[in-house]
Design a protein around this motif. Sequence first.
Motif, short mmCIF file in Angstrom:
data_model
loop_
_atom_site.label_atom_id
_atom_site.label_comp_id
_atom_site.label_asym_id
_atom_site.label_seq_id
_atom_site.Cartn_x
_atom_site.Cartn_y
_atom_site.Cartn_z
N ASN A 52 -3.48 -0.13 2.41
CA ASN A 52 -3.24 -1.42 3.06
C ASN A 52 -2.23 -2.25 2.28
OD1 ASN A 52 -5.32 -1.50 5.35
ND2 ASN A 52 -6.60 -0.96 3.60
N ILE A 53 -2.21 -2.12 0.96
CA ILE A 53 -1.22 -2.80 0.15
C ILE A 53 0.16 -2.21 0.41
CG2 ILE A 53 -0.42 -3.14 -2.23
CD1 ILE A 53 -3.31 -3.41 -3.08
N ALA A 54 0.23 -0.89 0.55
CA ALA A 54 1.50 -0.23 0.85
C ALA A 54 2.07 -0.73 2.17
CB ALA A 54 1.32 1.28 0.88
N PHE A 55 1.20 -0.96 3.14
CA PHE A 55 1.66 -1.51 4.42
C PHE A 55 2.11 -2.95 4.25
CE2 PHE A 55 -0.46 2.04 6.65
CZ PHE A 55 0.51 2.29 7.61
N ALA A 56 1.36 -3.75 3.52
CA ALA A 56 1.70 -5.15 3.34
C ALA A 56 3.06 -5.31 2.68
CB ALA A 56 0.62 -5.85 2.52
N LEU A 57 3.35 -4.49 1.68
CA LEU A 57 4.59 -4.62 0.94
C LEU A 57 5.80 -4.01 1.67
CD1 LEU A 57 3.36 -3.85 -2.69
CD2 LEU A 57 3.99 -6.07 -1.72
#
Length: 251
Positions: free
Chosen positions: A139-144
């Motif tokens: 989810n962090i990879a998507f956010a960034l």
Amino acid sequence: MTMRAAPLLWFALLASHAVAFTIPQNSQPITALYAAKKQNKKRASGGGGGFGVSKNKSSPPSVTPASADIQSLEKQWDNFASITDLEIFPAGDPEDEDYRHFIVADVFVRIGPEDEDSTPGTGWFRTGKLVAADDIDINIAFALQRGLILWTAAAMWPQISSKGQAAAKLMQVGFMPPSMNMADESEPPLDEEESEDVQIPQRVAIKDDVSLKNIGFRPDFNPPGFTYKRRERSAMKTKKSGLDEIMEVED
């Protein structure tokens, strides 16, 4: 690289970033730049996130997200190839010293509904693959990389970009478990049954020690006017070379 003239003056900003994407002439498209601006505005205001998501504001992440431009796409594409070695699951034994864990997801983009009672503006278009390495939450990879993904999808799919600027704020990113499936320019959006399996990334806190080098994104095909597979070609040569060595040993 070349780029068609655009009807909007602000679109000239894209030329300063050496962007070479074809945009429809007789419409007001959702350009990649506009999609990125919408994402930045949401990030600054703490808004967005879909229906039923808390509106509480949170402090902005200290990690700078991937920018929505051609240079950033090249970097994140390189990262994807380097991390995954063009595999969708980690190879080797987790106990090995050179083992590296990662998670891959198939990425989709659509124009979402205006409200809970509306139908989506488009179906889900298969856009690429995303990777999160080591212990990074996907989810962090998507956010960034959200802005970069939207920017790329707007260039890849005229069915999305032709909806106009007003629809840019409704663009959504979704994902499925990794597969060997890849889209081409002629692929239609997912049908209603397939769309039921698309998940929306969750909003999560971003840790200070997260690096863009440990995440990546690869589009399923080059947007019009853009060709880039430098690191990927190198990885494929390495794979072929290794296969040749194995075949020689077997002979």
